[in-house]
Design an enzyme around this catalytic site. Structure first.
Site, PDB file in Angstrom:
ATOM      1  N   ASN A 153      63.541  76.371 125.852  1.00 57.27           N
ATOM      2  CA  ASN A 153      64.020  75.531 126.965  1.00 57.27           C
ATOM      3  C   ASN A 153      64.042  74.038 126.635  1.00 57.27           C
ATOM      4  OD1 ASN A 153      61.172  75.617 127.039  1.00 57.27           O
ATOM      5  ND2 ASN A 153      61.185  74.936 129.159  1.00 57.27           N
ATOM      6  N   GLU A 251      50.358  77.536 125.995  1.00 59.99           N
ATOM      7  CA  GLU A 251      51.041  76.870 127.118  1.00 59.99           C
ATOM      8  C   GLU A 251      52.048  77.869 127.662  1.00 59.99           C
ATOM      9  OE1 GLU A 251      50.122  74.217 128.370  1.00 59.99           O
ATOM     10  OE2 GLU A 251      48.879  73.375 126.784  1.00 59.99           O
ATOM     11  N   CYS A 285      59.420  74.443 132.309  1.00 65.37           N
ATOM     12  CA  CYS A 285      58.208  75.092 132.814  1.00 65.37           C
ATOM     13  C   CYS A 285      57.597  74.297 133.965  1.00 65.37           C
ATOM     14  CB  CYS A 285      57.199  75.238 131.682  1.00 65.37           C
ATOM     15  SG  CYS A 285      56.870  73.674 130.862  1.00 65.37           S
ATOM     16  N   GLU A 464      47.140  70.237 125.419  1.00 62.90           N
ATOM     17  CA  GLU A 464      47.810  69.528 124.337  1.00 62.90           C
ATOM     18  C   GLU A 464      47.945  68.064 124.728  1.00 62.90           C
ATOM     19  OE1 GLU A 464      51.375  71.784 123.550  1.00 62.90           O
ATOM     20  OE2 GLU A 464      50.211  73.318 122.541  1.00 62.90           O
TER      21      GLU A 464
HETATM   22  P1  NAD Z   1      58.912  83.645 124.822  1.00 63.54           P
HETATM   23  O1  NAD Z   1      57.479  83.898 125.077  1.00 63.54           O
HETATM   24  O2  NAD Z   1      59.860  84.770 124.898  1.00 63.54           O
HETATM   25  O3  NAD Z   1      59.124  83.031 123.362  1.00 63.54           O
HETATM   26  C1  NAD Z   1      58.476  81.852 122.939  1.00 63.54           C
HETATM   27  C2  NAD Z   1      58.381  81.857 121.422  1.00 63.54           C
HETATM   28  O4  NAD Z   1      57.514  82.906 121.025  1.00 63.54           O
HETATM   29  C3  NAD Z   1      59.709  82.125 120.721  1.00 63.54           C
HETATM   30  O5  NAD Z   1      59.763  81.354 119.542  1.00 63.54           O
HETATM   31  C4  NAD Z   1      59.625  83.597 120.399  1.00 63.54           C
HETATM   32  O6  NAD Z   1      60.417  83.970 119.308  1.00 63.54           O
HETATM   33  C5  NAD Z   1      58.151  83.739 120.080  1.00 63.54           C
HETATM   34  N1  NAD Z   1      57.601  85.094 120.239  1.00 63.54           N
HETATM   35  C6  NAD Z   1      58.023  86.085 121.055  1.00 63.54           C
HETATM   36  N2  NAD Z   1      57.243  87.173 120.906  1.00 63.54           N
HETATM   37  C7  NAD Z   1      56.302  86.860 119.997  1.00 63.54           C
HETATM   38  C8  NAD Z   1      55.192  87.556 119.438  1.00 63.54           C
HETATM   39  N3  NAD Z   1      54.886  88.804 119.783  1.00 63.54           N
HETATM   40  N4  NAD Z   1      54.410  86.903 118.556  1.00 63.54           N
HETATM   41  C9  NAD Z   1      54.672  85.637 118.209  1.00 63.54           C
HETATM   42  N5  NAD Z   1      55.714  84.929 118.679  1.00 63.54           N
HETATM   43  C10 NAD Z   1      56.516  85.529 119.577  1.00 63.54           C
HETATM   44  O7  NAD Z   1      59.319  82.467 125.793  1.00 63.54           O
HETATM   45  P2  NAD Z   1      60.764  81.849 126.004  1.00 63.54           P
HETATM   46  O8  NAD Z   1      61.571  82.813 126.803  1.00 63.54           O
HETATM   47  O9  NAD Z   1      61.277  81.321 124.721  1.00 63.54           O
HETATM   48  O10 NAD Z   1      60.397  80.570 126.910  1.00 63.54           O
HETATM   49  C11 NAD Z   1      60.304  80.598 128.289  1.00 63.54           C
HETATM   50  C12 NAD Z   1      58.853  80.643 128.738  1.00 63.54           C
HETATM   51  O11 NAD Z   1      58.151  79.545 128.180  1.00 63.54           O
HETATM   52  C13 NAD Z   1      58.712  80.489 130.243  1.00 63.54           C
HETATM   53  O12 NAD Z   1      57.761  81.402 130.715  1.00 63.54           O
HETATM   54  C14 NAD Z   1      58.199  79.069 130.405  1.00 63.54           C
HETATM   55  O13 NAD Z   1      57.450  78.821 131.572  1.00 63.54           O
HETATM   56  C15 NAD Z   1      57.360  78.924 129.189  1.00 63.54           C
HETATM   57  N6  NAD Z   1      57.160  77.512 128.875  1.00 63.54           N
HETATM   58  C16 NAD Z   1      55.905  76.972 129.088  1.00 63.54           C
HETATM   59  C17 NAD Z   1      55.694  75.623 128.830  1.00 63.54           C
HETATM   60  C18 NAD Z   1      54.339  74.986 129.031  1.00 63.54           C
HETATM   61  O14 NAD Z   1      54.135  73.876 128.582  1.00 63.54           O
HETATM   62  N7  NAD Z   1      53.404  75.658 129.689  1.00 63.54           N
HETATM   63  C19 NAD Z   1      56.751  74.828 128.358  1.00 63.54           C
HETATM   64  C20 NAD Z   1      57.999  75.414 128.174  1.00 63.54           C
HETATM   65  C21 NAD Z   1      58.192  76.769 128.426  1.00 63.54           C
END
Ligand code: NAD
Length: 483
Positions: A153, A251, A285, A464
């Protein structure tokens, strides 16, 4: 600077294809067209990246802070120099309006390197005297090779938010950007190389989360994992990392409340709430996706808010005037549309939006959804508790402050909350009681990089930003010297 062709891994200072020589499609969300391929890496690529990082670690971790600082500051300058190309690439890759990338994402990515490039010069450790007996001092040593895994995102912004403090603290990094938005991470590798970052200090592997991401988390050479993404993925990472006692910063998701009291600065609250609920099509997020308004103000706010949301300019993300671009993928489009259908089933009334948008021309096959405002939902329903992460916001009135607080704290997430009021006592009272790692009063997304950032409850563990991040990426060792 890399022109967007095939997106390669960056290992030991070189751009290389995945060992398995397989590729994934990189799709432009605004058009639905595949416009590049990216390396589909696996555990073999992770092994090479960790090996390169381990080789680079002794000299990087022992480099004087002034020199590390100079390199990180040059990376910040490189991002600045390539601002336009990066903003364009990020918009094309993610569907976000180019203006948002140009004014928020890429400048903040630059600022991350700038902040930690200077922080390294001021990072200090503690000393505790035991008068007449001994002196203790704390060594804060880099961990070795760490993993940084980021979502789609805010692709470059969150990628750099992890990499910059890890490098500043003297670690070598194996980073994995989201497979959905790999372009700016690839460009960053070029910038880092041009800035003189030694080979192996930063390695970037591309590919699928459950494949290369999981292999990275699992690799015994990885000492710490800084992860931003969904809560379910965070759980999987925690399960894999726990038996090896790896340090973890997670996060995760959010479902953030935005509380608007009748005594607020109305225009500020209204204007910012449009931004805070729908920036980047609601795919931040920190977006306030649940708006609670004091009843005395409710009708006025609802009508003005709906009018402003309906007037947002939706279109080709690469056009400067566009305020709402595409959602990131077909899968995400389907998910958000299903959430809107669920909200209707749960009794929600759509005040504006709710439908897919068909644009003409270049973007006729893109994944666009009208910004959507829904009211009439019961507090505990799924729509009010589950993260949608799209251009959907709910409205609900409240009568009393304690009711507003209970509504805000309902659910399992605890990332961010926003409060609009001119009453200082109330602001402090609520800030103390809101279950959120970040509370904004009369503002949103205002960031001081020195402050700890992160969520509580299902929104994650660890913080962080600032010293918290530098500390996360170091191992404290106490030395006690008796005299
Ligand atoms: P996601 O969890 O699908 O993927 C995030 C990253 O993790 C990607 O690079 C993905 O390839 C990797 N990944 C997926 N499965 C994995 C595994 N089993 N082991 C290791 N890595 C793995 O999330 P997304 O769809 O890319 O992002 C959206 C989510 O991120 C939303 O829930 C949003 O709220 C959250 N988000 C949180 C913050 C925060 O600061 N808290 C900031 C931005 C986004």
């Amino acid at each position: 600077m890399n022109a967007l062709l095939n997106i390669l891994n960056f290992i030991d200072g070189e751009f290389v294809p995945a060992v398995g020589e397989s590729w994934l499609d990189n799709v432009e969300p605004a058009t639905g067209v595949i416009y590049s391929l990216l390396a589909d890496s696996d555990d073999r690529d992770v092994a090479l990246a960790v090996q390169a990082a381990e080789k680079a670690f002794p000299s990087w971790s022992n480099m004087p802070a002034t020199e590390r600082s100079r390199i990180l500051l040059r990376i910040a300058e490189g991002i600045d120099t390539h601002m336009e190309e990066l903003a364009h690439a990020e918009s094309k890759d993610s569907g976000k309006p180019v203006e948002l990338a140009r004014t928020v994402d890429i400048p903040r990515a630059r600022d991350n390197f700038h902040f930690f490039g200077t922080a390294v010069m001021h990072f200090a450790s503690e000393s505790h005297a035991m008068p007449g007996q001994a002196i203790n001092y704390t060594l804060r040593q880099p961990l070795g090779t760490v993993a940084c895994i980021s979502p789609w995102n805010l692709p470059l912004y969150l990628f750099t938010w992890k990499i910059a403090p890890a490098l500043a603290a003297g670690n070598c990094v194996v980073a994995k950007p989201s497979e959905i938005t790999p372009a700016t991470a690839w460009m960053l590798a070029d910038i880092a190389r041009a800035a003189g970052l030694p080979a192996g200090v930063l390695n970037i592997v591309h590919g699928l989360g459950p494949k290369v991401g999981a292999a990275l988390v699992d690799h015994p050479g990885i000492k710490a994992i800084s992860f931003t993404g969904g809560t379910k993925t965070g759980e999987a990472i925690a399960r894999s990392a726990a038996p090896r006692f790896k340090k973890l910063s997670l996060e995760l998701g959010g479902k953030n409340p935005n509380l608007i009291f009748a005594d607020c600065d109305y225009e500020q609250a209204l204007q910012t709430s449009v931004r805070s609920s729908l920036s980047n099509q609601g795919q931040i997020c920190l977006c306030g996706s649940r708006i609670y308004v004091e009843r005395a103000l409710y009708d006025r706010f609802r009508s003005d808010f709906v009018a402003r949301v309906a007037a947002l300019i939706q279109g080709d993300p690469l056009q400067t005037q566009t305020q709402q671009g595409a959602v990131v993928s077909q899968a995400h489009f389907d998910k958000v549309m299903a959430c809107i259908a669920l909200a209707r089933e749960e009794g929600g009334v759509v005040l504006t939006g709710g439908k897919p948008v068909k644009l003409k021309g270049r973007c006729s096959k893109g994944w666009f959804i009208e910004p959507t405002v829904i009211e009439g939902l019961a507090p505990g329903c799924r729509t009010n508790r589950e993260e949608i992460f799209g251009p959907v916001v709910t409205l609900q009135p409240f009568d009393r402050e304690d009711e507003a607080l209970a509504l805000a704290n309902d659910g399992t997430y605890g990332l961010a909350a926003t409060v609009w009021t001119q009453n200082l006592d109330r602001a402090h009272r609520l800030a103390e009681q809101l279950q959120a790692g970040v509370v904004w009063v009369n503002c949103w997304l205002l960031r001081d990089l020195r402050t700890p950032f992160g969520g509580m409850r299902d929104s994650g563990v660890g913080r962080e930003g600032g010293w918290e991040a530098m500390r996360f990426f170091t191992e404290p060792k106490n030395v006690c010297i008796k005299y």
